[in-house]
Design a protein around this motif. Structure first.
Motif, mmCIF file in Angstrom:
data_model
loop_
_atom_site.group_PDB
_atom_site.id
_atom_site.type_symbol
_atom_site.label_atom_id
_atom_site.label_comp_id
_atom_site.label_asym_id
_atom_site.label_seq_id
_atom_site.Cartn_x
_atom_site.Cartn_y
_atom_site.Cartn_z
ATOM 1 N N LYS A 142 0.846 -1.200 0.000
ATOM 2 C CA LYS A 142 0.000 0.000 0.000
ATOM 3 C C LYS A 142 0.879 1.247 0.000
ATOM 4 N N TRP A 143 0.431 2.257 -0.741
ATOM 5 C CA TRP A 143 1.045 3.579 -0.668
ATOM 6 C C TRP A 143 -0.054 4.620 -0.641
ATOM 7 N N ILE A 144 0.010 5.525 0.339
ATOM 8 C CA ILE A 144 -0.947 6.625 0.459
ATOM 9 C C ILE A 144 -0.165 7.930 0.415
ATOM 10 N N GLU A 145 -0.519 8.779 -0.507
ATOM 11 C CA GLU A 145 0.157 10.063 -0.672
ATOM 12 C C GLU A 145 -0.100 10.959 0.530
ATOM 13 N N ASP A 146 0.967 11.531 1.104
ATOM 14 C CA ASP A 146 0.752 12.525 2.153
ATOM 15 C C ASP A 146 0.621 13.908 1.506
ATOM 16 N N HIS A 169 1.621 15.510 -2.217
ATOM 17 C CA HIS A 169 0.638 16.056 -3.154
ATOM 18 C C HIS A 169 1.123 17.388 -3.731
ATOM 19 N N PHE A 170 1.724 18.211 -2.891
ATOM 20 C CA PHE A 170 2.232 19.499 -3.357
ATOM 21 C C PHE A 170 3.380 19.336 -4.345
ATOM 22 N N ILE A 171 4.236 18.337 -4.160
ATOM 23 C CA ILE A 171 5.466 18.277 -4.955
ATOM 24 C C ILE A 171 5.474 17.156 -5.987
#
Length: 782
Positions: A276-280, A284-286
């Motif tokens: 699993k990978w969840i974007e922090d 999201h900004f970069i």
């Protein structure tokens, strides 16, 4: 269960699970024994990678794998994400690698991935990976990126021009040569990111027994993700399944297929364990696609009555470091400008410029707000020079209702004629003006100025092509329990797609929303599909659902006529059964299914085919054009530059309204997004390509305190292009708002002669404009 389901605000299917905490987003999915991923991202905007040392990370307890590009290359058919939509305008191809190998070209680009017991260990291990960089010059400003001496975004690139095109019709040079009046202006437009509540993310697992890769992915385009995974991982079509669970918003960037999706799926396959990978939020900004800078150098020609004669110019468009989608954002900008108005001649060129920044892809509106902003600002300037009311100059130039359908002399990026199918643009503007008391505002404005308050009113119009084709399949079938199962490649991302499909099907099949179950965004449920973008799903998936439901209706009636031994015209569908009108005689959906399923050795009823299942993919190539008008009322503090938006009146036409409450929600959300684009949102990079606004302390969003009073006016000009008469509405709210708000701010500051040519505009920038305008007035007075 009785009464109509279309045109009324029936209870949404999505509401109860969400308010009860039973929604299922990607991070809510917990597969037994799943590991988690963390990515190592470039700290440089441009650099060579000399060496990556992963030894310390691999030695950390709880780490199961660390991968760089070289580790993955033997296991992929290609390491490049070739996702650019076709166009003859490309001057060079710049596809993203699944991980950076020898060179990084933006801060945030993924270089390595760590797979560990949990995200905490994975992050700790990622911090132990040492990357030896050789920094290279970076370019982040499109104004100088095309200079011959500018650093190259990619070290081996011949230049920083990735694509070039123009949209043109009529003899624009002749129009300017004979025009009584012309005006030149430069505009700067910036939109920022999407910042959906839920970022990107996925969980993937590979079943070694049947060889199937399954991934739950927070994407707007599951079928596109499946095709790319098949291509990259050398898997057959039936060996990949992409499921989109609940989405906490999409707004455009989630239609892009990203490096992390390929890497996480491959890691799950190589390690034989779910990952699993969840974007922090910082990621999201970069790393998630954005819409950023456009710089317009534009001229308009017009006559003494304020009629437009021609528009020409050049746009520089920030493409970012790679192609993540294609040329659709700048093309959307060019094509939006001349839609609502009579523009006899037009030539607008655009250069897509590579920079060492996050790749650019559509954000809600996909370039259209920028084109609308430019034409609306030009009209305000024309009105000022001619001494005309700003609404009047628009009325003189709007395409009149009696010309509908109106063919414009250009085509979509897919080569399809632009035909504005229905609508009354002058009536839309007039209704918005009347509701906002446009004619009476002057007196209110004068009274406010007497009290030292600076209030202003602005107006803007828009036309938007919605329902981008060619199709979106929908399957309608009856289950053994008599339920109606609806399946579609359409994606539910917060805009009530499941409710929409259920409404349309229920309208034909008994009006019982509780008897309808909807599956969206699952590639196992439909073999074809495009997903959610460009305000298309109600138009395309809705039309297919309608067609499939009609066929199901007709077959249910036909079979029931045989079973009940009555004429078809004497039957009606009610709930989950077919009954004889005015009688208790009836047969359930379940019984009808049993009758057409057959029994071995026995005949089916005469002229009846087996089963109760229909799949339709209604093909609609032309787009249907939604439209509307916005009036904004603001107050400006001339000492601080603070802008308070007090009121928005928004008149819009989205064709036939299926669910008034859902439509209202979509428009209101778009308006708030537009306010952010007008006054707050800005993704800033320094001269070295380093992102500066990477938290919500620096990157501002419009919130509850900034929410104005919003009044909506529904107009309805049903389109003839689909059986339901519907148009898209998901992006409408955002399109005219920056132009209307900036027009209102300028109107509020008219005593100082302030001219605004950009969006967003910040309080310090407004104060600077006010000070400069006052200084000019002082010089003139002296």
């Amino acid at each position: 269960m009785t009464g109509k389901t279309i045109g009324v605000s029936v209870p949404r299917l999505e509401d109860l699970p969400l308010v009860r905490g039973a929604g299922r987003f990607v991070d809510d999915i917990h597969l037994p024994g799943a590991w988690e991923a963390a990515f190592v991202r470039s700290t440089h905007a441009h650099a060579l990678i000399k060496h990556v040392d992963t030894a310390a990370a691999l030695a950390l307890p709880g780490v199961y794998g660390v991968f760089v590009l070289a580790d993955l290359l033997p296991h992929v058919a290609t390491h490049l994400l070739a996702v650019g939509l076709p166009s003859p305008s490309y001057r060079q191809i710049v596809d993203r690698p699944i991980l950076a190998g020898e060179e990084v070209v933006y801060a945030g680009e993924p270089i390595a991935v760590v797979i560990a017991d949990n995200r905490y260990i994975a992050e700790d291990a990622a911090g132990l990976i040492e990357v030896d960089y050789e920094p290279l010059p970076a370019v982040s400003d499109i104004r100088n990126a095309l200079d011959e001496a500018a650093p190259r975004t990619h070290r081996n690139a011949p230049h920083n021009l990735v694509a070039e095109m123009q949209l043109a019709f009529g003899d624009v040079d002749a129009a300017f040569a004979s025009a009584p009046r012309t005006r030149s202006e430069q505009f700067f437009l910036h939109r920022g990111g999407s910042h959906s509540m839920e970022g990107r993310g996925l969980i993937a697992y590979f079943d070694k027994i049947d060889g199937i890769l399954t991934t739950y992915n927070s994407t707007q385009t599951p079928h596109a993700a499946k095709r790319l995974l098949c291509d990259i991982l050398r898997l057959e079509d039936d060996k990949v399944r992409v499921i989109t669970p609940d989405l906490g918003g999409g707004f455009g960037p989630k239609l892009v297929f990203y490096q992390e999706e390929a890497v996480v799926c491959l890691a799950a396959k190589l390690l034989g364990n779910p990952v699993k990978w969840i974007e922090d939020r910082r990621e999201h900004f970069i790393s998630s696609a954005q819409e950023r800078d456009q710089r317009w150098d534009v001229e308009i020609a017009y006559d003494h009555d304020g009629l437009i004669l021609g528009v020409r110019g050049l746009v520089l468009h920030d493409h970012g470091a790679y192609t993540a989608r294609g040329v659709n954002v700048p093309y959307g900008s060019l094509s939006a400008l001349p839609l609502a108005y009579e523009v006899p001649t037009y030539r607008m060129g655009v250069k897509l410029v590579l920079t060492n920044t996050v790749p650019v892809a559509p954000v809600r509106g996909a370039g259209q707000p920028q084109g609308i902003f430019v034409i609306e600002r030009l009209l305000d300037m024309m009105a000022d020079e001619l001494g005309l009311d700003r609404a009047e100059i628009r009325r003189r130039n709007l395409v009149p209702a009696e010309q509908m359908p109106r063919t414009k002399p250009f085509v979509t990026r897919g080569g399809i004629k632009v035909v504005m199918d229905s609508g009354d643009y002058p009536a839309s503007q007039q209704q918005a003006l009347d509701r906002a008391d446009w004619d009476g505002f002057h007196n209110r404005q004068a009274a406010a100025r007497t009290d030292g308050r600076y209030v202003g009113l602005g107006v803007a119009n828009y036309v938007e092509g919605t329902g981008r084709g060619p199709y979106e399949p929908v399957t309608v079938r009856i289950t053994n329990a008599g339920k109606v199962q609806v399946s579609s490649g359409a994606v539910a991302m917060g805009q009530s797609t499941k409710t929409m499909l259920a409404q349309i099907v229920a309208d034909q099949l008994g009006h019982d929303m509780d008897n309808i179950a909807v599956t969206t965004g699952d590639t196992a449920a439909t073999t074809l599909g495009f997903g959610g973008f460009n305000s298309r799903q109600t138009v395309l998936a809705g039309s297919s659902a309608h067609a499939a439901a009609i066929k199901m209706h007709d077959k249910l009636i036909k079979v029931s006529s045989v079973l009940l031994e009555v004429a078809e015209e004497d039957l009606e569908i009610y709930g989950n059964r077919v009954r004889v009108k005015g009688s208790d005689a009836e047969v359930s959906f379940a019984a009808i299914l049993q009758a057409v399923s057959g029994i071995p050795g026995f005949r089916l009823p005469d002229n009846i085919s087996p089963g109760l299942e229909f799949t339709e993919q209604v093909v609609i190539d032309p787009m249907t054009y939604a439209s509307g008008s916005a009036v904004a009322e603001v107050e400006v503090d001339i000492d601080t530059g603070h802008v308070a938006v007090h009121r928005i009146v928004f008149a819009h036409d989205c064709g036939r309204v299926l669910h008034p409450q859902i439509v209202d929600g979509q428009v209101l959300g778009g308006i708030m997004h537009g306010l952010g684009n007008a006054l707050f949102e800005r993704m800033i990079y320094d001269e070295n390509g380093q992102p500066i606004t990477t938290t919500f302390a620096d990157y501002l969003l419009a919130g509850a305190d900034e929410t104005p009073n919003m009044e909506l006016i529904h107009l309805s000009a049903p389109t003839p292009l689909n059986a339901l008469g519907i148009k898209g509405v998901g992006e409408s709210g955002v399109l005219p708002i920056p132009a209307a708000v900036i027009s209102a701010v300028e109107n509020a500051l008219s005593p100082f002669g302030v001219k605004i040519t950009q969006a967003p505009i910040s309080p310090p920038e407004l104060v600077a404009l006010i000070v400069a305008a006052r200084n000019r007035q002082s010089v003139t007075a002296s």
